[in-house]
Write an enzyme that holds these catalytic residues in place. Structure first.
Site, mmCIF file in Angstrom:
data_model
loop_
_atom_site.group_PDB
_atom_site.id
_atom_site.type_symbol
_atom_site.label_atom_id
_atom_site.label_comp_id
_atom_site.label_asym_id
_atom_site.label_seq_id
_atom_site.Cartn_x
_atom_site.Cartn_y
_atom_site.Cartn_z
ATOM 1 N N CYS A 178 33.156 36.797 27.771
ATOM 2 C CA CYS A 178 32.708 35.438 28.137
ATOM 3 C C CYS A 178 31.404 35.053 27.454
ATOM 4 C CB CYS A 178 32.553 35.326 29.645
ATOM 5 S SG CYS A 178 34.015 35.817 30.544
ATOM 6 N N HIS A 191 27.939 29.304 31.180
ATOM 7 C CA HIS A 191 29.340 29.755 31.166
ATOM 8 C C HIS A 191 29.958 29.421 32.525
ATOM 9 C CE1 HIS A 191 32.913 32.062 31.306
ATOM 10 N NE2 HIS A 191 32.418 33.053 32.030
ATOM 11 N N ASN A 234 38.060 29.489 34.678
ATOM 12 C CA ASN A 234 37.192 30.310 33.829
ATOM 13 C C ASN A 234 37.952 30.609 32.532
ATOM 14 O OD1 ASN A 234 35.948 32.509 32.569
ATOM 15 N ND2 ASN A 234 35.312 33.454 34.496
HETATM 16 O O1 UT7 Z 1 33.555 35.173 33.399
HETATM 17 C C1 UT7 Z 1 32.783 36.304 33.643
HETATM 18 C C2 UT7 Z 1 33.505 37.314 34.398
HETATM 19 N N1 UT7 Z 1 34.010 36.957 35.676
HETATM 20 C C3 UT7 Z 1 33.293 36.412 36.717
HETATM 21 O O2 UT7 Z 1 32.170 36.014 36.574
HETATM 22 C C4 UT7 Z 1 33.927 36.397 38.066
HETATM 23 C C5 UT7 Z 1 32.973 36.836 39.127
HETATM 24 N N2 UT7 Z 1 33.586 37.054 40.413
HETATM 25 C C6 UT7 Z 1 34.216 36.101 41.142
HETATM 26 O O3 UT7 Z 1 34.323 34.963 40.699
HETATM 27 C C7 UT7 Z 1 34.733 36.451 42.505
HETATM 28 O O4 UT7 Z 1 34.362 37.775 42.806
HETATM 29 C C8 UT7 Z 1 36.263 36.277 42.696
HETATM 30 C C9 UT7 Z 1 36.613 34.787 42.699
HETATM 31 C C10 UT7 Z 1 37.030 36.947 41.547
HETATM 32 C C11 UT7 Z 1 36.714 36.876 44.020
HETATM 33 O O5 UT7 Z 1 35.990 36.254 45.067
HETATM 34 P P1 UT7 Z 1 35.204 37.121 46.161
HETATM 35 O O6 UT7 Z 1 34.541 36.147 47.045
HETATM 36 O O7 UT7 Z 1 34.337 38.101 45.425
HETATM 37 O O8 UT7 Z 1 36.373 37.826 46.947
HETATM 38 P P2 UT7 Z 1 36.660 39.383 47.175
HETATM 39 O O9 UT7 Z 1 37.401 39.937 45.988
HETATM 40 O O10 UT7 Z 1 35.440 40.088 47.630
HETATM 41 O O11 UT7 Z 1 37.630 39.320 48.411
HETATM 42 C C12 UT7 Z 1 37.209 38.859 49.712
HETATM 43 C C13 UT7 Z 1 38.429 38.765 50.603
HETATM 44 C C14 UT7 Z 1 39.282 40.042 50.629
HETATM 45 O O12 UT7 Z 1 39.894 40.118 51.900
HETATM 46 P P3 UT7 Z 1 39.294 41.115 53.026
HETATM 47 O O13 UT7 Z 1 39.323 42.477 52.419
HETATM 48 O O14 UT7 Z 1 37.896 40.622 53.281
HETATM 49 O O15 UT7 Z 1 40.232 40.923 54.154
HETATM 50 C C15 UT7 Z 1 40.349 39.755 49.593
HETATM 51 O O16 UT7 Z 1 41.527 40.479 49.830
HETATM 52 O O17 UT7 Z 1 39.289 37.731 50.114
HETATM 53 C C16 UT7 Z 1 40.570 38.269 49.811
HETATM 54 N N3 UT7 Z 1 41.064 37.603 48.622
HETATM 55 C C17 UT7 Z 1 41.790 36.493 48.691
HETATM 56 N N4 UT7 Z 1 42.247 35.743 49.705
HETATM 57 C C18 UT7 Z 1 42.956 34.648 49.419
HETATM 58 C C19 UT7 Z 1 40.853 37.954 47.323
HETATM 59 N N5 UT7 Z 1 41.448 37.054 46.531
HETATM 60 C C20 UT7 Z 1 42.040 36.154 47.334
HETATM 61 C C21 UT7 Z 1 42.797 34.980 47.097
HETATM 62 N N6 UT7 Z 1 43.225 34.259 48.168
HETATM 63 N N7 UT7 Z 1 43.083 34.555 45.856
#
Ligand code: UT7
Length: 320
Positions: free
Chosen positions: A111, A246, A276
């Site tokens: 990125c 970004h 993204n």
């Molecule tokens: O471009 C440069 C590289 N990339 C980035 O900069 C991305 C940086 N990271 C992010 O944007 C975020 O971490 C994500 C959008 C990828 C994920 O969001 P998050 O708030 O970090 O969610 P998480 O992975 O910590 O998951 C939190 C909860 C989990 O459930 P429990 O364990 O708390 O019950 C996941 O299973 O949300 C759940 N979850 C979802 N629920 C509904 C994860 N993805 C989803 C989803 N829909 N799509």
């Protein structure tokens, strides 16, 4: 002399993938995606490739710049999703636009790639060995996205953006950092024929991202590097006209705005529409801003990028 952006272009595929569509593919919802990422739609390739998108964005940037293709000395494509290993995407662009005098290269800094391409081109222009450069960020991320992994597939989109740089009076100050020891948090392994099947079965060929770790890295390092570049340029953040970031996740952008205590109207975003798009996100945003007439000589701008590697950096730009 430094490189001034004299023309821009963008291209995204016709196929729109909405949050509603994704909620039929994985266990997610429009509410979750909007709240956690700010993304509403993204564009996904059907017939396009990274090269075809890079070419379409470049044609528009060249038209906008009015620079003759024969006067382009350098083409750099930033991508982590080239169609083939050789020739590079930049060679396809060169052949298509007829920039016979250009040296061509692709770079992969995920990125951060477009910012790195911009900084490389600036060095060549400042040294006098290159006059006009065509820079492109292009990604076909849907080709390496696991559409059964809800934590990753909701954020990525495809597209390309391009800028033409020509010499002008001004100053550009840059910082670029890489930390390979932290690289494991965002990986996609190579698709070599030998072990293709096994890798495909284990889904190693798809992007694997520890989202939370990338989130923490971005919200810490990016404000730091922006403060550092402003200090180097001896410019107060209140005097900045635009901070171009970004487009990784709207929450990351909001965190950065909060940590820097910067006026949010100076930090444009388009992630809601495109998702993204990795190396394409900054040039997509620059093209939108350019076509809205937002750029004027004398402005103080910062561009900041971050992502896989891990890598991150910023450039301060002031064109007279
Ligand atoms: O471009 C440069 C590289 N990339 C980035 O900069 C991305 C940086 N990271 C992010 O944007 C975020 O971490 C994500 C959008 C990828 C994920 O969001 P998050 O708030 O970090 O969610 P998480 O992975 O910590 O998951 C939190 C909860 C989990 O459930 P429990 O364990 O708390 O019950 C996941 O299973 O949300 C759940 N979850 C979802 N629920 C509904 C994860 N993805 C989803 C989803 N829909 N799509």
């Amino acid at each position: 002399m430094v490189g001034k952006i004299v023309g821009t272009g963008r291209y995204v595929p016709n196929n729109v993938l909405t949050n509603e569509d994704l909620s039929k593919m994985v266990d997610t919802s429009d509410e979750w995606i909007v709240e956690r990422t700010g993304i509403k739609t993204r564009y996904i390739t059907e017939d396009d490739t990274t090269s075809s998108m890079a070419i379409k964005a470049s044609v528009k940037a060249m038209e906008d710049s009015k620079v003759d293709p024969m006067d382009i000395d350098m083409i750099i494509v930033a991508t982590l999703t080239p169609d083939v290993l050789v020739p590079s995407v930049s060679c396809y662009v060169q052949a298509h636009i007829g920039a016979k005098n250009a040296q061509c290269m692709d770079i992969n800094s995920a990125c951060t790639g477009f910012l790195m391409a911009y900084q490389i081109a600036q060095s060549y222009i400042e040294s006098g060995s290159v006059k006009n450069a065509l820079l492109i960020g292009a990604e076909n991320l849907s080709a390496i996205t696991d559409f059964t992994d809800r934590s990753n597939c909701i954020i990525f989109g495809d597209g390309a953006g391009a800028c033409v740089l020509s010499p002008a009076e001004g100053r550009v100050i840059s910082i670029m950092r890489t930390d390979g020891e932290r690289g494991k948090v965002l990986e996609a392994e190579s698709r070599t024929p030998k072990d293709w099947k096994e890798r495909e079965e284990k889904k190693l060929t798809y992007i694997r991202m520890e989202g939370q770790e990338v989130f923490k890295f971005a919200t810490k390092e990016v404000p730091n590097v922006i403060n550092e570049i402003l200090e180097k340029a001896e410019v107060k953040k209140e005097d900045l006209d635009y901070l171009i970031l970004h487009q990784a996740n709207k929450r990351i952008i909001d965190f950065i705005i909060k940590r820097l205590k910067i006026d949010p109207s100076k930090v444009p975003t388009n992630i809601a529409r495109y998702g993204n798009t990795s190396a394409a996100s900054i040039p997509l945003l620059i093209d939108e801003m350019n076509r809205e007439g937002k750029f004027k000589n004398g402005q103080k701008l910062v561009i900041a990028g971050f992502g896989g590697g891990l890598s991150w950096g910023a450039s301060y730009i002031e064109i007279k």
